[in-house]
Design an enzyme around this catalytic site. Structure first.
Site, mmCIF file in Angstrom:
data_model
loop_
_atom_site.group_PDB
_atom_site.id
_atom_site.type_symbol
_atom_site.label_atom_id
_atom_site.label_comp_id
_atom_site.label_asym_id
_atom_site.label_seq_id
_atom_site.Cartn_x
_atom_site.Cartn_y
_atom_site.Cartn_z
ATOM 1 C CG ASP A 82 -19.376 -38.626 45.874
ATOM 2 O OD1 ASP A 82 -20.264 -38.063 46.544
ATOM 3 O OD2 ASP A 82 -18.357 -39.113 46.386
ATOM 4 C CE LYS A 83 -18.866 -31.896 49.211
ATOM 5 N NZ LYS A 83 -17.508 -31.894 49.808
ATOM 6 C CB THR A 84 -16.758 -36.395 49.932
ATOM 7 O OG1 THR A 84 -17.573 -35.328 50.415
ATOM 8 C CG2 THR A 84 -15.631 -36.660 50.902
ATOM 9 C CG PHE A 130 -22.692 -39.890 62.228
ATOM 10 C CD1 PHE A 130 -22.672 -38.573 62.638
ATOM 11 C CD2 PHE A 130 -23.093 -40.178 60.939
ATOM 12 C CE1 PHE A 130 -23.035 -37.555 61.769
ATOM 13 C CE2 PHE A 130 -23.460 -39.177 60.067
ATOM 14 C CZ PHE A 130 -23.435 -37.859 60.478
ATOM 15 C CB THR A 159 -22.701 -33.802 47.622
ATOM 16 O OG1 THR A 159 -21.974 -33.861 48.836
ATOM 17 C CG2 THR A 159 -23.528 -32.527 47.600
ATOM 18 C CG ASP A 211 -20.804 -32.402 52.039
ATOM 19 O OD1 ASP A 211 -20.750 -33.074 53.080
ATOM 20 O OD2 ASP A 211 -19.881 -32.341 51.224
ATOM 21 N NE ARG A 246 -27.613 -31.616 54.982
ATOM 22 C CZ ARG A 246 -26.698 -31.677 55.927
ATOM 23 N NH1 ARG A 246 -25.933 -32.742 56.018
ATOM 24 N NH2 ARG A 246 -26.522 -30.708 56.779
ATOM 25 C CE LYS A 305 -24.380 -39.561 46.346
ATOM 26 N NZ LYS A 305 -22.949 -39.811 46.631
ATOM 27 C CG ASP A 355 -20.095 -42.378 45.125
ATOM 28 O OD1 ASP A 355 -21.058 -41.661 45.433
ATOM 29 O OD2 ASP A 355 -18.923 -42.130 45.476
#
EC number: 7.6.2.1
Length: 1216
Positions: free
Chosen positions: A475-477, A632, A771, A773, A899, A905, A929
């Site tokens: 994962d990124k964030t 959101f 990710t 993003d 995205r 994932k 995750d």
């Protein structure tokens, strides 16, 4: 967050009914959406799309709402509604008018055929609630066993291990006197020992669960009984009862809030026990019930809610109270296991109890994972079984021939029986893994001081898999980045700000007396933007800036927390004044960063109540009454708030650019200019690796408000597809927006991330970044963390349809010279050049592998695949997966997926697992995750800002991503080398003992006589040779950690299976055959002229085989330390000691044999010859192999040898 919110998403695809009278008017629009819609009873259907977006309806269509269904691919979508504030009479008049218009508009129809029977909860009437429906009690049970079921259930679970069935069969055969290898009791001892130890461990763990359950079930909580709150044990609480909870207490069951100590019905809860998140959440009681509870009025009514389910982020229900129906959502319910914080008390009605609570429905264990090396052991076990069968066949054939000539000389028939597969191997492996885990946990280099978190081993059976990982999914964030967001830049009204920033004290004068606001954290501000704000709201740019920061302060679920402080003002005579410090608590770090930035620029969110919020705007207090909030979610990808600032109606929206630009107004050339400039700024932000959001707003007319309010009330009270209807309702006002600007938030990389990824790439691991993003942000992060390099050629797959994705893949294959000559590739496993960790293109032109032809190119540059979530949908679910897999061998180590949803994932990990034989590792820090972590062969959780849900689902946990480098390259390498050698050595030491007895059988006319006592046979595996194996398996190191980190390519030994493979197994077995032959025949040769008895020769064999296997082990030890010497040589001493004790017992047949043997020089000469002759071939092979074909590890070991320092002069020595 404000009141009345249903939070969340729906992940199903369903049909929504619309009126027949408007079907014709909707057909054209529905075709544009491509949704699956059922129109009345006509049976009309339209195919649904893979993804769904609600476009802005035209002016003529606004009186109609386009209802349809969509298929979602994310389980974390959210949708929220809020109740109407009572703050303004003008507002109330408009709302009352809107209610009257509801019957004139298209309504939602709740088709009963699509709804489950709702659960009916009668408030404060548990008898009626439970008499009509059979609800479970509130007693929970997490234990697996009872006194009656423990033995059969535990044995059933243990015997799922096939090896135990083998040992059980051997033990059963030993109970037959002609087939007994050992005594009947002795043969049962090893299996019973293992079963008992495991049963004791399982029983102790289950006893602890019983104790925990009993403690929790017997806790007490105040329950309303006969008009008064009386204490009642948790296990006796029933659905429909009214319960009161005080501050810092734990919620005993799932309850709908009726009232709180706050007059507005607000409560704060901590959900760490449920989802692992440490930030406070807000929950609300309906104003209608909260006021009644606060006035000590008796509350009665009916709640219609959904059936129990495990979705902790969603709750759909209606409350019938005082003749009116009100919607209930996730924000109105508190769940079992949560704690009440910053609130004196709450009162709620029980809706779910015991095993039906969401916490208990989610209390599932992680899937069991099995070591790959252990699966290889089953293959070798099968070959050993075949080998044993051959040995028995040889003995049987020899016995038949012998019987043919000596049939009349025997009274009984002999049988050959020996055990080739030791049960001690499994015991030893578990002990070694436990020791390895201890040293990993205690590794000070994997301790994170910032979070005070140590390395955690949550799974003890896959340690060696850490040394064979091929794919890393990250994962990124929060995993690669710190997940501590900082507001960096902003694009407002087409102009970029943030290049000239400075730090301020963030103290803002309040409109109330001398009280001043001070933000707890400092935020850098732009000088030019601050000056623009000071000029006032005149002009379009000034109004845009005002609404921009107003949106940042308002569009969130952040809660301001106030603490009193004091500040020293050097410019005043009264130097000290009161300053109120504001700290923002929010569910998202992004929201906290945006609200803090707005506060730094003078727009301070200082109060949030159930029906309104208060913002301090440049020293003036501004109250905004809340009409509703559409939160959101990952389908709409934007958040909108409808508010009444100063009796004017506005909708303030922020969200992702991919969805926001579709709903912007295109009125003037100035709007287009601002839009183009903002898009340019967004691209610049993304290239810097910043997270972006677009901000927009517009005024609402009375007609639009009335129409939206009607749909909003209808959707928020629906029990069927509430989330879908709310999302479509939001489309009525989220259109024709005026673009205000965009924000850029920096999520910094963690320390050591680029170096860790570079080391993993050098080690031959393929690192994939998954990710949510946008593509530009993901690429920028990939470059900054060295996942991508400037010399890489990027294949970008971002199609919006199946055909487009297919064309992009075809272009990529053509461009990079990849062909698939036949379709058989779809079912073949990917191969690779194990020497390099990836497929290298040959320099001579072409290479054929698995039906792939790699054509020579002038320039062979590494390739990175970059793909988005929409394309993944088509690849994973359509016939495109084979096309992507054709590219995999050419993709040199890097795939970047942007995205992507959580389930996507997991789908990517599953695709690699199902199509290759490689081991996968997934690492992440958040709840999104978990599915990826559990799907991978090895799951690693990061103790980050998003809670501990990823940690709780993982096999290993750590504080920082950079520790993954040491975990794999050092501990993974060590563990693999140790366990691989441990398995081979255990097969060897048991087989050499059995084969030695096999030669004895052949030389004694296949008789049943034995030269060894039963105790010697048992002690051989349990005492004589077990301790050195365990010590070496835990402590031996072929290379130092510095060398392994300095040369990451040494990790490739695990990829190449150098320490354990089928060829190495058979070489070991051949060596075993030779050593057993030497063990048996050397004593026969040295004692052929003597009158030694059978028990004396058996005693010699026992000590000789122990010394031989220990010398064999000593030859392979890489690192000698004091405990290693003690284990190896101590085991020989222990063997002699045990033999002396056993030979001193008169009832044993080998009484006093050891004393006679040790006096003879022949005895010592025989042992010396056995060791030299038995180990000489192995020694010679090792020497020749290391001289002429040294491995990478051997070369590195030689480099580690201390070099002789150069001789120094006496002058140098004296000065030193």
């Amino acid at each position: 967050m404000i009141s009345g919110q249903p939070l969340l998403s729906s992940s199903d695809s369903s049909s929504v009914v619309v009126k027949d009278g408007i079907a014709d008017a909707l057909l054209k629009d529905l075709e544009d959406y491509g949704e699956d819609v059922l129109v009345g009873n006509t049976g009309f259907h339209l195919k649904n799309l893979r993804s769904f977006s609600v476009e802005c309806p035209t002016q003529e269509q606004r009186s109609l709402v386009l209802w349809g269904s969509m298929e979602l691919h994310d389980n974390n979508n959210t949708s929220t509604t809020f109740e109407i504030s009572r703050g303004s009479s003008t507002v109330q008049e408009k709302l009352n008018k809107s209610r009257k218009l509801c019957n004139k508009s298209v309504e939602f129809d709740d088709d009963p055929s699509y709804a489950e029977d709702p659960r009916l909860i009668y408030i404060n009437d548990p008898r009626k609630t439970n008499d009509e429906y059979e609800f479970t009690g509130n007693e929970i049970r997490t234990s697996k066993y009872t006194l009656i079921t423990f033995l059969p259930k535990n044995l059933f679970i243990q015997f799922h291990r096939v090896a135990y069935l083998y040992f059980l069969a051997i033990a059963a055969l030993n109970q037959l006197p002609p087939l007994a290898v050992f005594g009947r009791t002795v043969s049962l001892f090893p299996l019973l020992f293992v079963l008992c130890i495991t049963a004791i461990k399982d029983g102790y763990e289950d006893w602890r669960r019983h104790r925990s359950d009993r403690k929790e079930n017997n806790q007490e909580a105040p329950v309303l009984q006969s008009g008064k709150f009386r204490s009642k044990k948790w296990k006796r609480i029933r659905a429909g009862e009214v319960v009161k909870i005080y501050a810092d207490e734990t919620i005993p069951c799932d309850m709908v809030l009726l009232g709180t100590s706050d007059t507005s019905g607000l409560a704060y809860i901590l959900t760490m026990n449920l989802d692992g998140e440490s930030n406070l959440k807000t929950r609300y009681a309906r104003q209608e019930t909260a006021s009644s509870v606060f006035e000590d009025c008796m509350v009665s009514g009916l709640i219609r809610c959904e059936q129990p389910n495990r979705n902790i982020y969603e709750f759909t229900a209606n409350l019938e109270f005082n003749g009116q129906k009100f919607p209930l959502s996730q924000s109105n319910i508190v769940l079992r296991g949560c704690q009440l914080k910053n609130t004196d008390w709450i009162i709620g009605v029980v809706v779910y109890t015991g095993q039906e609570t969401k916490a208990m429905l989610n209390s599932t264990v992680s899937p069991a994972k099995r070591s790959k090396l252990e699966s290889y052991m089953n293959r070798e076990t099968f070959w050993l079984f075949i080998f044993l069968l051959v040995m028995c066949s040889v003995v049987a054939l020899g016995m038949c021939l012998w019987l043919h000539h000596h049939e009349e000389e025997l009274d009984t028939l002999p049988y050959y029986r020996k055990i080739m597969i030791p049960i001690s191997l499994y015991i030893t492996m578990e002990m070694v893994r436990l020791g390895q885990s201890y040293f990993m946990i205690e590794d000070k280099h994997m301790y994170d001081s910032s979070s005070d978190s140590r390395f955690q081993c949550r799974s003890l059976n896959i340690n060696e898999d850490l040394g064979q990982i091929r794919y890393v999914f990250s994962d990124k964030t929060g995993t690669l980045t710190e997940n501590k967001m900082e507001f960096r830049q902003a694009s407002v009204y087409g102009k970029n700000y943030g290049n000239s920033v400075f730090m301020v004290d963030n103290i803002t004068d309040s409109a109330v007396g001398r009280r001043r606001w001070k933000l707890k954290s400092q935020v850098p501000v732009d000088i030019e933007l601050m000056q623009l704000l000071r000029k006032g709201l005149a002009g379009g740019e000034g109004m845009a800036v005002h609404e921009f920061f107003l949106t940042l302060a308002a569009c969130n679920t952040v809660i301001p927390m106030h603490t009193q402080s004091s500040s020293l003002d050097m410019g005043r005579s009264d130097a000290q004044e009161d300053v109120e410090v504001i700290e923002y608590q929010g569910e998202s770090p992004d929201e906290q960063a945006l609200v803090s930035a707005a506060s730094a620029y003078g727009y301070t969110l200082c109060e949030r109540m159930s029906g309104h919020i208060v913002i301090d705007v440049l020293g003036e207090k501004l109250r905004l009454d809340v009409l509703g909030l559409h939160e959101f979610d990952s389908v709409r990808k934007r958040m909108s708030v409808v508010r009444f600032p100063n009796n004017s109606m506005k909708v303030l929206v922020n969200g992702a650019d991919t969805s926001m630009f579709r709903i912007l107004a295109k009125n003037t050339e100035k709007d287009d200019q601002i839009r183009r400039a903002t898009q340019t700024h967004l691209t610049e932000y993304s290239l810097q690796g910043l997270r972006t959001l677009v901000v927009a707003a517009r005024d609402l007319t009375d007609a639009e408000l009335e129409q939206w309010q009607c749909r909003f009330e209808d959707a928020s009270t629906s029990l069927i597809d509430r989330t879908l209807k709310l999302r479509q309702t939001a489309a009525l006002i989220e259109c024709n927006l005026n673009l205000l600007g965009a924000t850029a938030i920096d999520d910094k990389l963690q320390d050591g991330v680029p170096e860790a990824i570079e080391a993993l790439r050098q080690a031959g691991l393929k690192v994939w970044l998954l990710t949510g993003d946008k593509q530009e942000t993901a690429i920028s992060i990939g470059l900054s963390c060295k996942l991508l390099t400037t010399d890489m050629q990027q294949i970008i797959i971002n199609g919006n349809s199946e055909e487009e994705c297919r064309n992009l893949l075809a272009d990529a294959k053509t461009k990079y010279g990849v062909q698939s000559p036949n379709r058989t590739y779809q079912n073949s496993k990917l191969k690779r050049n194990a020497e390099n960790g990836y497929l290298d293109l040959p320099h001579d032109g072409t290479r054929s592998s698995n039906g792939l032809q790699w054509h020579a190119r002038k320039e062979e540059r590494p390739i990175a695949l970059i793909i988005d979530g929409n394309s993944l949908v088509y690849i994973l679910e359509k016939d495109l997966e084979s096309d992507v897999r054709i590219l995999f061998p050419q993709i040199k180590l890097v795939v970047l997926c942007c995205r992507v949803a959580p389930l996507q994932k997991a789908g990517i990990v599953d695709m690699i697992k199902s199509r290759t034989d490689d081991l996968t590792l997934a690492i992440g820090d958040g709840a999104n995750d978990v599915s990826m972590i559990q799907m991978a062969d090895v799951g690693v959780g990061i103790c980050g800002q998003e809670g501990r849900q990823a940690v709780m689902a993982s096999d290993f946990a750590m504080g920082q991503f950079r520790f993954l480098k040491r975990l794999l390259l050092v501990h993974g390498h060590w563990n693999y080398q140790r366990v691989a050698y441990l398995v081979l050595y255990n097969f060897y030491r048991n087989a050499v003992f059995v084969l030695m007895l096999f030669w004895y059988i052949l030389c004694t006319a296949f008789s049943t006589t034995s030269a060894l006592t039963d105790w010697s046979s048992v002690f051989y595996s349990v005492i004589y040779t077990s301790i050195p194996t365990i010590v070496i398996g835990i402590l031996d190191k072929d290379l130092s950690h510095r060398t392994l980190l300095q040369y990451p390519k040494l990790y490739g030994a695990g990829h190449r299976h150098e320490a354990y493979n089928l060829q190495l197994f058979w070489i070991t077995m051949i060596d075993t055959l030779w050593q057993s032959f030497v063990l048996f025949y050397v004593p026969l040769f040295t004692y052929k002229e003597s009158a030694i008895d059978i028990w004396s020769i058996g005693s010699l064999w026992t000590i000789a085989v122990v010394i031989l296997v220990n010398m064999h082990l000593a030859m392979d030890i890489k690192r000698w330390v004091l405990i290693t010497h003690a284990a190896v040589w101590g085991s020989i001493i222990i063997t002699y000691t045990c033999m002396v004790v056993l030979d001193s017992i008169p009832i044993f047949p080998n009484y006093w044999t050891i004393y006679h043997l040790t006096k003879s020089p022949t005895y010592w000469l025989t042992i010396f010859l056995i060791i030299v002759v038995g180990l000489l071939p192995r020694f010679l092979v090792k020497v020749v192999h290391q001289i002429f074909w040294p491995s990478d590890i051997q070369i590195a070991r030689e480099a580690e040898l201390p070099k002789k320092p150069p001789e120094r002069s006496k002058t140098d020595q004296g000065s030193s």
